[in-house]
Design a protein around this motif. Structure first.
Motif, short mmCIF file in Angstrom:
data_model
loop_
_atom_site.label_atom_id
_atom_site.label_comp_id
_atom_site.label_asym_id
_atom_site.label_seq_id
_atom_site.Cartn_x
_atom_site.Cartn_y
_atom_site.Cartn_z
N VAL A 2 -4.96 -1.34 6.64
CA VAL A 2 -5.34 -2.15 5.48
C VAL A 2 -4.95 -3.61 5.71
O VAL A 2 -3.90 -3.90 6.30
CB VAL A 2 -4.64 -1.62 4.21
N TRP A 3 -5.79 -4.53 5.25
CA TRP A 3 -5.44 -5.94 5.20
C TRP A 3 -6.18 -6.58 4.04
O TRP A 3 -7.09 -5.99 3.47
CB TRP A 3 -5.73 -6.64 6.53
N THR A 4 -5.79 -7.79 3.67
CA THR A 4 -6.42 -8.49 2.56
C THR A 4 -6.96 -9.83 3.05
O THR A 4 -6.43 -10.43 3.99
CB THR A 4 -5.43 -8.75 1.41
N VAL A 19 0.86 -1.18 0.00
CA VAL A 19 0.00 0.00 0.00
C VAL A 19 0.90 1.23 0.00
O VAL A 19 1.78 1.35 0.86
CB VAL A 19 -0.92 0.04 1.24
N PHE A 46 -4.86 5.07 7.30
CA PHE A 46 -5.71 3.90 7.06
C PHE A 46 -4.99 2.64 7.51
O PHE A 46 -3.77 2.51 7.36
CB PHE A 46 -6.04 3.78 5.57
N PHE A 54 -3.14 0.00 -4.01
CA PHE A 54 -3.27 -1.21 -3.21
C PHE A 54 -2.88 -2.39 -4.10
O PHE A 54 -3.42 -2.54 -5.21
CB PHE A 54 -4.72 -1.40 -2.74
N THR A 79 -13.90 -3.00 9.81
CA THR A 79 -13.94 -2.68 8.39
C THR A 79 -14.82 -1.46 8.14
O THR A 79 -16.03 -1.49 8.36
CB THR A 79 -14.48 -3.87 7.57
N PHE A 88 -9.68 -6.27 -0.42
CA PHE A 88 -8.92 -5.30 0.35
C PHE A 88 -9.88 -4.72 1.38
O PHE A 88 -10.96 -4.24 1.02
CB PHE A 88 -8.42 -4.15 -0.53
N ARG A 89 -9.50 -4.74 2.64
CA ARG A 89 -10.33 -4.15 3.69
C ARG A 89 -9.53 -3.04 4.39
O ARG A 89 -8.31 -3.13 4.51
CB ARG A 89 -10.75 -5.20 4.72
N LEU A 90 -10.24 -2.00 4.84
CA LEU A 90 -9.51 -0.92 5.50
C LEU A 90 -10.36 -0.25 6.57
O LEU A 90 -11.59 -0.26 6.53
CB LEU A 90 -9.01 0.11 4.48
#
Length: 405
Positions: free
Chosen positions: A236-238, A47, A234, A64, A104, A88-90
């Motif tokens: 972020v994770w996936t 990111v 932010f 991303f 989320t 993708f979550r943020l």
């Protein structure tokens, strides 16, 4: 020197799991299961502010990158799963020092159709933020959103959303990760008394050299991400999810990934890795907050990691400090400064500037955790590494990752 390496690897063990360590990139094969093919295996998350990769880019766009399907062979076409959701979550965060909640606030979800004769897959994009979710199957000019076949130039899909369009690329790229993982395993075995005592070799062997990955790259405007808030930071994770056979109509998460570090070796029980892949960073936040049920669920995992850390000479005090820095497992990006994994830490000691494509996350981890005593594994993106290997030049424009091998 041996004691310095010992301290580093004991600390870096915390990069191998989400409770008691951070579930992290690059997990090029963590938590293997019969139901989880390589197309469902995350490898790395990146990111960064686009302007830090490309000075000609707009100042307010974020990039991303989600990489999957590790060790894809050169000149071979691979596909995204048609039975999965790639996300993708943020979380929007007010400041870089605020604790991570793992909640989320927004997400991008990609689902893929069956490949056609040309090797292309259609893409259904679902974008959600501020309580509004929109599903799109066509670009701004009315064409299907499509992947890029192996031998084609990158197809950049401009997808309309409120508050500006986003750009989407999906297809094979050269794997940008680099690490002498084989030597790490030898060093680890020596420290645990399971093999001869060795250090890192020079030059190191890059275990991803010559391989490709399936990449998803999204360019999103800050205006869309902030959703009218004042947030400039932010988390972020996936994730990857598949239909739950036990619960028709529901989805089961089988992969999760955020921070870059070594996570393939020191959590030894495969079932624990699969357990952590099935939960979100909100679970880790609950553990740290003292939630009894979450703590009981995490106890066996923490116990195994604690045993490994004890073998490697780590103290309870050091474990506690590092857990405070790296849990919950999210990739934090403070967009008020230049992107880069080594560019800034918050008051907890956690990296807060995302991750660029060439960031040497292994060397950064080793240097930080050893206070500079160990410089790294002697592998770099540009090489030359052992055997003269190196990675291809990055592209000068979106999607930036190098062309596939």
């Amino acid at each position: 020197m041996r004691n310095s390496i010992k301290a580093i690897l004991a600390s870096a063990a915390l990069g191998l799991a989400a409770v008691g360590a951070f579930v992290a990139a690059s997990d090029h094969d963590d938590g293997e299961a019969d139901t989880k093919a390589r197309a469902l295996n995350l490898t790395d998350l990146y990111v960064f502010r686009e302007i830090d990769q490309n000075p000609r880019a707009k100042a307010d766009d974020l990039i991303f990158v989600m990489n999957t399907n590790p060790r894809s062979l050169a000149r071979q076409q691979y596909y995204f799963s048609t039975n999965a959701r790639y996300e993708f979550r943020l979380t929007r965060v007010l400041g870089k020092d605020d604790p991570a909640t793992g909640q989320t606030d927004a997400f991008f979800r990609l689902e893929f159709g069956a490949p056609d004769k040309s090797g292309q897959q259609s893409i259904t994009l679902t974008a959600s933020r501020a309580g509004v979710t929109r599903t799109v199957k066509a670009t701004a000019d009315g064409k299907p959103i499509l992947t890029t076949p192996l031998t084609a130039k990158p197809i950049i899909n401009q997808v309309p959303l409120d508050r500006g369009a986003i750009s989407v690329f999906a297809g094979l790229r050269e794997d940008p990760f680099f690490f002498d993982v084989e030597q790490f395993f030898r060093v680890r075995a020596g420290l645990a008394g399971l093999g001869p005592s060795v250090g890192f070799r020079s030059p190191g062997h890059d275990f991803t050299a010559g391989y490709n990955v399936n990449s998803i790259v999204v360019r999103a405007p800050m205006e869309w991400l902030t959703a009218g808030s004042i947030a400039k930071t932010f988390d972020v994770w996936t994730t990857i999810s598949i239909p739950d056979p036990a619960k028709p109509g529901e989805w089961r998460q089988v992969e999760r990934l955020a921070r870059p570090a070594v996570n393939e070796g020191l959590l030894l029980t495969n079932d624990y890795l699969n357990t952590l892949n099935a939960v979100g960073p909100d679970f880790e936040a609950a553990v740290l907050a003292g939630d009894k049920a979450a703590g009981e669920a995490a106890a066996p995992i923490v116990g195994e990691i604690s045993t490994v850390l004890k073998l490697l000479g780590n103290s309870p005090e050091r474990i506690s400090a590092l857990l405070g820095a790296f849990l919950p497992d999210v990739m934090r990006i403070d967009t008020t400064g230049p992107s880069g994994y080594a560019n800034d830490l918050n008051k907890r000691g956690s990296p807060v500037r995302g991750r660029m494509l060439k960031d040497d996350v292994i060397d950064i981890t080793l240097q930080v955790l050893s206070n500079g005593a160990v410089k790294g594994d002697n592998v770099s993106y540009d090489g030359p590494n052992a055997g003269g290997t190196k990675h291809k030049p990055l592209l000068g424009e979106f999607p930036y990752l190098a062309d596939p091998n």
